[in-house]
Design a protein around this motif. Structure first.
Motif, PDB file in Angstrom:
ATOM      1  N   LEU A   4       0.837  -1.186   0.000  1.00 56.29           N
ATOM      2  CA  LEU A   4       0.000   0.000   0.000  1.00 56.29           C
ATOM      3  C   LEU A   4       0.874   1.240   0.000  1.00 56.29           C
ATOM      4  CD1 LEU A   4      -2.598  -1.232   2.625  1.00 56.29           C
ATOM      5  CD2 LEU A   4      -2.852  -1.181   0.153  1.00 56.29           C
ATOM      6  N   MET A   5       0.523   2.221  -0.813  1.00 52.39           N
ATOM      7  CA  MET A   5       1.322   3.441  -0.933  1.00 52.39           C
ATOM      8  C   MET A   5       0.960   4.409   0.186  1.00 52.39           C
ATOM      9  SD  MET A   5       2.831   2.447  -3.650  1.00 52.39           S
ATOM     10  CE  MET A   5       3.733   3.920  -4.118  1.00 52.39           C
ATOM     11  N   PHE A   6       1.945   4.846   0.957  1.00 50.91           N
ATOM     12  CA  PHE A   6       1.674   5.734   2.088  1.00 50.91           C
ATOM     13  C   PHE A   6       1.641   7.198   1.685  1.00 50.91           C
ATOM     14  CE2 PHE A   6       1.706   2.288   4.752  1.00 50.91           C
ATOM     15  CZ  PHE A   6       2.851   1.536   4.611  1.00 50.91           C
ATOM     16  N   SER A   7       2.444   7.581   0.720  1.00 47.70           N
ATOM     17  CA  SER A   7       2.439   8.971   0.256  1.00 47.70           C
ATOM     18  C   SER A   7       2.844   8.988  -1.201  1.00 47.70           C
ATOM     19  CB  SER A   7       3.416   9.828   1.075  1.00 47.70           C
ATOM     20  OG  SER A   7       4.741   9.355   0.937  1.00 47.70           O
ATOM     21  N   ILE A  10       0.464  13.950  -6.089  1.00 45.01           N
ATOM     22  CA  ILE A  10      -0.743  14.070  -6.905  1.00 45.01           C
ATOM     23  C   ILE A  10      -0.369  14.706  -8.240  1.00 45.01           C
ATOM     24  CG2 ILE A  10      -3.054  15.053  -7.018  1.00 45.01           C
ATOM     25  CD1 ILE A  10      -2.587  12.884  -4.885  1.00 45.01           C
ATOM     26  N   ARG A  11      -0.726  14.060  -9.352  1.00 45.77           N
ATOM     27  CA  ARG A  11      -0.319  14.513 -10.677  1.00 45.77           C
ATOM     28  C   ARG A  11      -1.505  14.931 -11.545  1.00 45.77           C
ATOM     29  NH1 ARG A  11       5.030  12.456 -11.403  1.00 45.77           N
ATOM     30  NH2 ARG A  11       5.581  10.965  -9.758  1.00 45.77           N
ATOM     31  N   LEU A 170     -13.906   1.249 -13.507  1.00 48.48           N
ATOM     32  CA  LEU A 170     -13.305   1.009 -12.199  1.00 48.48           C
ATOM     33  C   LEU A 170     -12.124   1.942 -12.016  1.00 48.48           C
ATOM     34  CD1 LEU A 170     -12.600  -0.583  -9.575  1.00 48.48           C
ATOM     35  CD2 LEU A 170     -11.271  -2.117 -11.033  1.00 48.48           C
ATOM     36  N   GLU A 171     -12.086   2.674 -10.902  1.00 48.69           N
ATOM     37  CA  GLU A 171     -10.932   3.488 -10.528  1.00 48.69           C
ATOM     38  C   GLU A 171     -10.447   3.021  -9.159  1.00 48.69           C
ATOM     39  OE1 GLU A 171     -10.794   7.817 -12.342  1.00 48.69           O
ATOM     40  OE2 GLU A 171     -12.562   7.577 -11.081  1.00 48.69           O
ATOM     41  N   ALA A 172      -9.136   2.843  -9.026  1.00 50.17           N
ATOM     42  CA  ALA A 172      -8.568   2.354  -7.774  1.00 50.17           C
ATOM     43  C   ALA A 172      -7.257   3.088  -7.517  1.00 50.17           C
ATOM     44  CB  ALA A 172      -8.340   0.851  -7.841  1.00 50.17           C
ATOM     45  N   PHE A 173      -7.338   4.201  -6.791  1.00 52.29           N
ATOM     46  CA  PHE A 173      -6.156   5.011  -6.504  1.00 52.29           C
ATOM     47  C   PHE A 173      -5.324   4.376  -5.393  1.00 52.29           C
ATOM     48  CE2 PHE A 173      -9.119   8.450  -8.009  1.00 52.29           C
ATOM     49  CZ  PHE A 173      -8.458   8.662  -9.212  1.00 52.29           C
ATOM     50  N   GLY A 174      -4.015   4.376  -5.563  1.00 53.97           N
ATOM     51  CA  GLY A 174      -3.104   3.880  -4.546  1.00 53.97           C
ATOM     52  C   GLY A 174      -2.861   2.389  -4.607  1.00 53.97           C
ATOM     53  N   LEU A 175      -3.341   1.719  -5.657  1.00 59.22           N
ATOM     54  CA  LEU A 175      -3.215   0.265  -5.757  1.00 59.22           C
ATOM     55  C   LEU A 175      -2.597  -0.133  -7.087  1.00 59.22           C
ATOM     56  CD1 LEU A 175      -6.732  -0.749  -4.405  1.00 59.22           C
ATOM     57  CD2 LEU A 175      -4.572  -0.768  -3.153  1.00 59.22           C
ATOM     58  N   HIS A 186      -6.069  -3.979 -13.150  1.00 56.08           N
ATOM     59  CA  HIS A 186      -5.096  -2.937 -12.832  1.00 56.08           C
ATOM     60  C   HIS A 186      -5.699  -1.856 -11.947  1.00 56.08           C
ATOM     61  CE1 HIS A 186      -1.988  -4.407 -15.512  1.00 56.08           C
ATOM     62  NE2 HIS A 186      -2.887  -4.545 -16.467  1.00 56.08           N
ATOM     63  N   GLY A 187      -4.856  -1.259 -11.118  1.00 57.04           N
ATOM     64  CA  GLY A 187      -5.234  -0.087 -10.349  1.00 57.04           C
ATOM     65  C   GLY A 187      -4.463   1.131 -10.839  1.00 57.04           C
ATOM     66  N   ASP A 188      -4.440   2.187 -10.025  1.00 55.35           N
ATOM     67  CA  ASP A 188      -3.751   3.438 -10.348  1.00 55.35           C
ATOM     68  C   ASP A 188      -2.800   3.750  -9.187  1.00 55.35           C
ATOM     69  OD1 ASP A 188      -2.932   5.927 -11.169  1.00 55.35           O
ATOM     70  OD2 ASP A 188      -4.927   6.813 -11.268  1.00 55.35           O
ATOM     71  N   PRO A 189      -1.625   3.076  -9.126  1.00 58.83           N
ATOM     72  CA  PRO A 189      -0.768   3.181  -7.940  1.00 58.83           C
ATOM     73  C   PRO A 189      -0.187   4.567  -7.708  1.00 58.83           C
ATOM     74  CG  PRO A 189       0.374   2.016  -9.692  1.00 58.83           C
ATOM     75  CD  PRO A 189      -1.050   2.183 -10.138  1.00 58.83           C
ATOM     76  N   TYR A 190      -0.004   5.347  -8.776  1.00 59.85           N
ATOM     77  CA  TYR A 190       0.629   6.654  -8.630  1.00 59.85           C
ATOM     78  C   TYR A 190      -0.365   7.811  -8.674  1.00 59.85           C
ATOM     79  CZ  TYR A 190       4.741   3.820  -9.426  1.00 59.85           C
ATOM     80  OH  TYR A 190       5.702   2.850  -9.326  1.00 59.85           O
ATOM     81  N   HIS A 191      -1.664   7.500  -8.609  1.00 60.74           N
ATOM     82  CA  HIS A 191      -2.713   8.531  -8.524  1.00 60.74           C
ATOM     83  C   HIS A 191      -2.703   9.457  -9.737  1.00 60.74           C
ATOM     84  CE1 HIS A 191      -2.117   8.133  -3.869  1.00 60.74           C
ATOM     85  NE2 HIS A 191      -2.677   7.066  -4.397  1.00 60.74           N
TER      86      HIS A 191
END
Length: 210
Positions: A4-7, A10-11, A170-175, A186-191
């Protein structure tokens, strides 16, 4: 399970403000489904209401598996996709060397945060270094997909309306990735905010795991 991404930086202005980097050791995850609705003028599709679950069940933290994404929970009883089925599992990060499933409510914005306050992070990172704060765990939730004939449905002859499938974003920020039912997507690990996965879903309960 995935790290899990802690920080993260935001782009994109599309990403909700609550996902801005936090100086504390806190994991923030945002998962949603959006129906694709047909426009009244017939000119195309637009995004419908955003759907979130009411709560998540979370178990962790466990030491992360580095590049190999090894998961220590796989040595125990798990589901088909690897979700732990035991209520209590060993973890060297906890005082009593065990962690249990906990319920985490969803915020008004649809995100869920968890910090594992029972873990003495200063005591853990003191002898082990900052690498001890790189953790992984599992989170599960149940979404409810409602029947909606106003957007991109697909059905077979003789099937009832409740069997018709509809297209959702489907949108999944941080994953990096997650499971929707038994399918890994797939998720969106880098937001970045522009990674959306189209899924054809039937109405009813939909389990999600990460």
């Amino acid at each position: 399970g995935y790290i899990l991404m802690f920080s993260s930086i935001i782009r994109s202005s599309h990403v909700p403000e609550f996902l801005c980097a936090s100086p504390s050791l806190r994991a923030t995850v945002w998962i949603c489904f959006m129906g694709l609705l047909g426009s009244t003028g017939g000119s195309g599709l637009h995004e419908g209401p955003v759907m979130h679950p009411g709560e998540y069940r979370v178990i962790g933290p466990f030491p992360h598996g580095n590049r190999e994404l090894s998961d220590p929970t796989q040595a125990f009883n798990t589901s088909k996709i690897g979700v732990p089925l035991d209520e209590c599992l060993p973890s060297e990060l906890a005082d009593n060397a065990t962690v249990t499933w906990q319920t985490v409510p969803v915020t008004e914005s649809g995100a869920f945060h968890f910090e594992f306050p029972e873990i003495r992070w200063a005591a853990v990172t003191g002898p082990l270094g900052d690498g001890a704060s790189q953790i992984q765990g599992w989170a599960t939730a149940n979404f409810t997909i409602s029947a909606n004939s106003s957007h991109g449905t697909e059905s077979v002859q003789g099937a009832s309306e409740s069997d018709a499938k509809s297209t959702y974003w489907l949108e999944a920020f941080g994953l990096r990735a997650l499971y929707v039912g038994d399918a890994r997507v797939h998720g969106d690990p880098y937001h970045f905010g522009f990674i959306k996965v189209p899924l054809l879903l039937a109405p009813g309960p939909l389990p999600v795991a990460v």
